[in-house]
Design an enzyme around this catalytic site. Structure first.
Site, PDB file in Angstrom:
ATOM      1  N   LYS A   1     -14.061  -3.398   1.804  1.00  0.00           N
ATOM      2  CA  LYS A   1     -14.918  -2.231   1.584  1.00  0.00           C
ATOM      3  C   LYS A   1     -16.397  -2.522   1.835  1.00  0.00           C
ATOM      4  CE  LYS A   1     -11.631  -0.120  -1.601  1.00  0.00           C
ATOM      5  NZ  LYS A   1     -11.400   0.447  -2.953  1.00  0.00           N
TER       6      LYS A   1
ATOM      7  N   GLY B   1      -3.589   4.667 -13.258  1.00  0.00           N
ATOM      8  CA  GLY B   1      -4.479   5.173 -12.222  1.00  0.00           C
ATOM      9  C   GLY B   1      -3.813   5.742 -10.994  1.00  0.00           C
TER      10      GLY B   1
ATOM     11  N   ASN C   1     -14.485   3.100   1.505  1.00  0.00           N
ATOM     12  CA  ASN C   1     -13.040   2.908   1.692  1.00  0.00           C
ATOM     13  C   ASN C   1     -12.491   3.786   2.805  1.00  0.00           C
ATOM     14  OD1 ASN C   1     -13.307   5.360   0.292  1.00  0.00           O
ATOM     15  ND2 ASN C   1     -11.292   5.137  -0.650  1.00  0.00           N
TER      16      ASN C   1
ATOM     17  N   SER D   1       0.819  -1.216   0.000  1.00  0.00           N
ATOM     18  CA  SER D   1       0.000   0.000   0.000  1.00  0.00           C
ATOM     19  C   SER D   1       0.854   1.267   0.000  1.00  0.00           C
ATOM     20  CB  SER D   1      -0.923   0.007   1.225  1.00  0.00           C
ATOM     21  OG  SER D   1      -1.637   1.223   1.305  1.00  0.00           O
TER      22      SER D   1
END
Length: 279
Positions: free
Chosen positions: A68, A238, A89, A18
């Site tokens: 989520k 993205g 989220n 992450s």
């Protein structure tokens, strides 16, 4: 009432990859806040136990897949995009309970707008999973009237057709190799980075697909991006979406709203971009 806590975490499984800690650390440093932001590996099976064991020290949580939907269920309130997508989220932990936000949708829309895409009456989404739902909601923000969903199993995308009806957006589904050939100004690819597409399918999608906005950023270029590049067309990863959705999480943790701009927000955003794009 907002918590006075200064501790935040991102939960998910896997979680080691992450980039959220880097993004949030950059934002809080720019804002002059002595807040911490850690990561914790939490699976679907362990979520309820971990969440129940939280003390009063955490201010909020960021959630990645596959958590989520569970965060959606845990929230006492949800923003519009959380309600429409069935996923949040972001959880803001308050005395009145956790408040849920989906910041992915606005993050996608904001980054696409930053790419300078002209108004697109028609767009295409490639894929039909959870991210495709956020993509459709982002296209609504951008004013798209008609969306073609190209998926391996078109029947699995019927929920997107129903959501389109609720939004006032015409949605129809086709197979990956069965799109109608009408050009679109924008294609949003929501397939996982490791998905293998045949060159013929990728090339056919690239032939009339306008700008490719691929939500993948860790496996670049994807097979679709390569097809676009072979045609000399523009393909965008993205990573900007990741930054924009994190910016809105910072808004939530600081102000309680995902829509209230931060102080000197342009500077904060620039610092967040630099945190994940500079070597």
């Amino acid at each position: 009432m907002l918590s006075g806590g200064r501790e935040l975490e991102v939960w998910g499984d896997p979680i080691d990859h992450s980039l959220s800690p880097r993004l949030h650390a950059a934002a809080y440093r720019e804002l002059g806040l002595d807040w911490s932001y850690g990561r914790r590996r939490v699976s679907e099976a362990s979520f309820s136990g971990e969440f129940a064991a939280l003390g009063g020290t955490l201010r909020g949580l960021s959630l990645t897949m596959p958590l989520k939907a569970l965060a959606f269920e845990a929230a006492v309130t949800r923003n519009r995009h959380g309600e429409l997508s069935g996923a949040v989220n972001t959880l803001l932990l308050t005395e009145g309970g956790p408040h849920g936000f989906n910041t992915d949708v606005a993050g996608i829309a904001a980054d696409i707008a930053d790419q300078g895409v002209p108004h697109a009456e028609r767009a295409r989404i490639v894929g039909s999973g959870a991210t495709a739902t956020s993509a459709l909601l982002a296209l609504e923000i951008l004013g798209v009237d008609e969306v073609e969903v190209a998926a391996r199993r078109p029947e699995a995308a019927q929920a997107l057709v129903e959501l389109g009806r609720r939004l006032g957006v015409r949605v129809h589904t086709v197979g990956l190799d069965g799109h109608d050939g009408r050009p679109v100004a924008l294609t949003i690819a929501t397939l996982p980075g490791g998905v293998d597409l045949s060159p013929s399918v990728a090339d056919a999608l690239a032939a009339d697909g306008g700008l490719l906005y691929d939500v993948v950023y860790g496996h670049w270029p994807t097979a679709l991006a390569q097809a676009w590049q072979c045609r000399g067309a523009r393909a965008v990863p993205g990573i900007g979406m990741l930054v924009q959705q994190a910016l809105r999480q910072v808004r939530v943790f600081l102000t309680g709203s995902d829509e209230e701009p931060l102080p000197a927000e342009a500077t904060v955003l620039a610092s967040m971009h630099a945190a994940v794009t500079e070597a």
